[in-house]
Design a protein around this motif. Sequence first.
Motif, PDB file in Angstrom:
ATOM      1  N   SER A   1       6.398  28.530  -3.096  1.00  0.00           N
ATOM      2  CA  SER A   1       5.636  27.294  -3.241  1.00  0.00           C
ATOM      3  C   SER A   1       6.595  26.111  -3.216  1.00  0.00           C
ATOM      4  CB  SER A   1       4.842  27.302  -4.555  1.00  0.00           C
ATOM      5  OG  SER A   1       4.025  26.159  -4.644  1.00  0.00           O
ATOM      6  N   TYR A   2       6.359  25.210  -2.271  1.00  0.00           N
ATOM      7  CA  TYR A   2       7.308  24.121  -2.047  1.00  0.00           C
ATOM      8  C   TYR A   2       6.571  22.786  -1.918  1.00  0.00           C
ATOM      9  CZ  TYR A   2      10.341  28.050  -0.853  1.00  0.00           C
ATOM     10  OH  TYR A   2      11.043  29.222  -0.891  1.00  0.00           O
ATOM     11  N   LEU A   3       7.323  21.727  -2.195  1.00  0.00           N
ATOM     12  CA  LEU A   3       6.838  20.369  -1.996  1.00  0.00           C
ATOM     13  C   LEU A   3       7.792  19.658  -1.047  1.00  0.00           C
ATOM     14  CD1 LEU A   3       6.031  19.360  -5.697  1.00  0.00           C
ATOM     15  CD2 LEU A   3       4.409  20.113  -3.949  1.00  0.00           C
ATOM     16  N   GLY A   4       7.232  18.798  -0.186  1.00  0.00           N
ATOM     17  CA  GLY A   4       8.066  18.044   0.732  1.00  0.00           C
ATOM     18  C   GLY A   4       7.670  16.575   0.716  1.00  0.00           C
ATOM     19  N   PHE A   5       8.581  15.734   1.180  1.00  0.00           N
ATOM     20  CA  PHE A   5       8.336  14.296   1.232  1.00  0.00           C
ATOM     21  C   PHE A   5       8.737  13.774   2.615  1.00  0.00           C
ATOM     22  CE2 PHE A   5       9.204  15.507  -3.100  1.00  0.00           C
ATOM     23  CZ  PHE A   5       8.236  14.845  -3.833  1.00  0.00           C
TER      24      PHE A   5
ATOM     25  N   LYS B   1       0.805  -1.212   0.000  1.00  0.00           N
ATOM     26  CA  LYS B   1       0.000   0.000   0.000  1.00  0.00           C
ATOM     27  C   LYS B   1       0.845   1.273   0.000  1.00  0.00           C
ATOM     28  CE  LYS B   1      -3.943  -2.107   2.414  1.00  0.00           C
ATOM     29  NZ  LYS B   1      -4.809  -2.043   3.616  1.00  0.00           N
ATOM     30  N   VAL B   2       2.162   1.130   0.058  1.00  0.00           N
ATOM     31  CA  VAL B   2       3.055   2.281   0.135  1.00  0.00           C
ATOM     32  C   VAL B   2       3.364   2.806  -1.263  1.00  0.00           C
ATOM     33  CG1 VAL B   2       5.337   3.104   0.846  1.00  0.00           C
ATOM     34  CG2 VAL B   2       4.091   1.446   2.276  1.00  0.00           C
ATOM     35  N   VAL B   3       3.181   4.097  -1.460  1.00  0.00           N
ATOM     36  CA  VAL B   3       3.663   4.782  -2.660  1.00  0.00           C
ATOM     37  C   VAL B   3       4.911   5.541  -2.223  1.00  0.00           C
ATOM     38  CG1 VAL B   3       3.128   6.376  -4.535  1.00  0.00           C
ATOM     39  CG2 VAL B   3       1.292   5.048  -3.462  1.00  0.00           C
ATOM     40  N   SER B   4       6.059   5.144  -2.740  1.00  0.00           N
ATOM     41  CA  SER B   4       7.326   5.693  -2.258  1.00  0.00           C
ATOM     42  C   SER B   4       7.563   7.115  -2.749  1.00  0.00           C
ATOM     43  CB  SER B   4       8.490   4.806  -2.714  1.00  0.00           C
ATOM     44  OG  SER B   4       8.671   4.923  -4.122  1.00  0.00           O
ATOM     45  N   LYS B   5       8.473   7.778  -2.077  1.00  0.00           N
ATOM     46  CA  LYS B   5       8.880   9.120  -2.501  1.00  0.00           C
ATOM     47  C   LYS B   5       9.358   9.111  -3.947  1.00  0.00           C
ATOM     48  CE  LYS B   5      12.618  12.268  -2.637  1.00  0.00           C
ATOM     49  NZ  LYS B   5      14.090  12.257  -2.727  1.00  0.00           N
TER      50      LYS B   5
ATOM     51  N   ALA C   1      11.423  16.355   6.540  1.00  0.00           N
ATOM     52  CA  ALA C   1      10.989  16.421   5.147  1.00  0.00           C
ATOM     53  C   ALA C   1      12.152  16.662   4.201  1.00  0.00           C
ATOM     54  CB  ALA C   1       9.955  17.524   4.977  1.00  0.00           C
ATOM     55  N   LYS C   2      12.094  16.009   3.047  1.00  0.00           N
ATOM     56  CA  LYS C   2      12.993  16.312   1.942  1.00  0.00           C
ATOM     57  C   LYS C   2      12.242  17.301   1.052  1.00  0.00           C
ATOM     58  CE  LYS C   2      15.309  11.851   2.186  1.00  0.00           C
ATOM     59  NZ  LYS C   2      14.736  11.498   3.509  1.00  0.00           N
ATOM     60  N   VAL C   3      12.755  18.515   0.950  1.00  0.00           N
ATOM     61  CA  VAL C   3      12.001  19.632   0.373  1.00  0.00           C
ATOM     62  C   VAL C   3      12.495  19.971  -1.032  1.00  0.00           C
ATOM     63  CG1 VAL C   3      11.283  22.033   0.700  1.00  0.00           C
ATOM     64  CG2 VAL C   3      11.616  20.540   2.698  1.00  0.00           C
TER      65      VAL C   3
END
Length: 341
Positions: free
Chosen positions: A249-253, A209-213, A238-240
């Motif tokens: 505007s940023y995305l993080g994982f 069920k995991v969707v990886s980074k 977070a890896k940004v």
Amino acid sequence: MAQVVTDKFGRPIRDLRISVTDKCNFRCRYCMPKEIFGDDFEFLKREQLLSFDEIERLARIYASLGVKKLRLTGGEPMMRKDLHELIERLTVIEGIEDIGLTTNGLLLKKHGQKLYDAGLRRINISLDAMDDELFGKINDRGIGTSRILEQIEYAIGLGFQIKINMVVQKGLNEQEILPMARYFKNLPVTLRFIEFMDVGNDNGWNFEKVVSKKEILETLQTEFDLEPLDPAYYGEVAKVYKHNDAADSYLGFITSVSESFCSTCTRARLSSDGKFYGCLFAVDGFDIKTLMRDGISDEELTKVLTGVWDKRDDRYSEIRTEITEEMRQKRKKINMSYIGG
């Protein structure tokens, strides 16, 4: 001046996450599934919760041990009566540089102004889909995305710094990755994609069920021009990435499954009934509340909390793939709704 306290792996204590209630108005399936947390579920009584005096006392002592950041969690923390009064008390503690709140966002219009006036500036808001019907199914209350987006717009208007947390599950909402990124690219927020984790015992987790980074990033890069940023501080989870064609505007994982960050984890956790946990995936807690209610002095309590951190050796995300599925199933971890995210 704060003393330097480190655990068995040399990790300092810098962050304290405090669950102020185990109650929530959502029944998200990865956290509080309705069949477990039904209408007759018995949550903690008020006298079982840490009082504001006890939380303030612990925050002061932990600040003396090196804690610089506090985060209030739940359950849903805005269900704790007069939460703004606690914020006011925590903001003046010497050594505390930052206070955040993790919420589903539904009560922001009701409480946001009081929280902002009390000194709160940072909020993490959980939102797992742009599709109204799907999000209603995920929170299992039928609450559509539009209601949360209204609360987010309101909070932005108040001046809050906002992160949006999306838990991505294969077969449920991975098709929402791009719609979420499109929408929040135009707002001054950080959208964070969280790998589905095996927190607690009730969310039906498995690796399938995991969707990886890596998978999420590949999906995003089909449409967006993204640039990775260096960590802003030691222990940043977070890896940004930033959008190269959009300001602010940023995305993080959050990659606790595919890319463990245990080696730099600086987080301590307090459950709503006053137990210390050294890890989100912990099994046992250390009862601090009873010590306080039995009359322990600040000096002795400081020694006790120092000793508890000295002994900390949690690194579950690093060993998850090393243990058998049978061992993982038998491991009875504490539920997220009790300890906070």
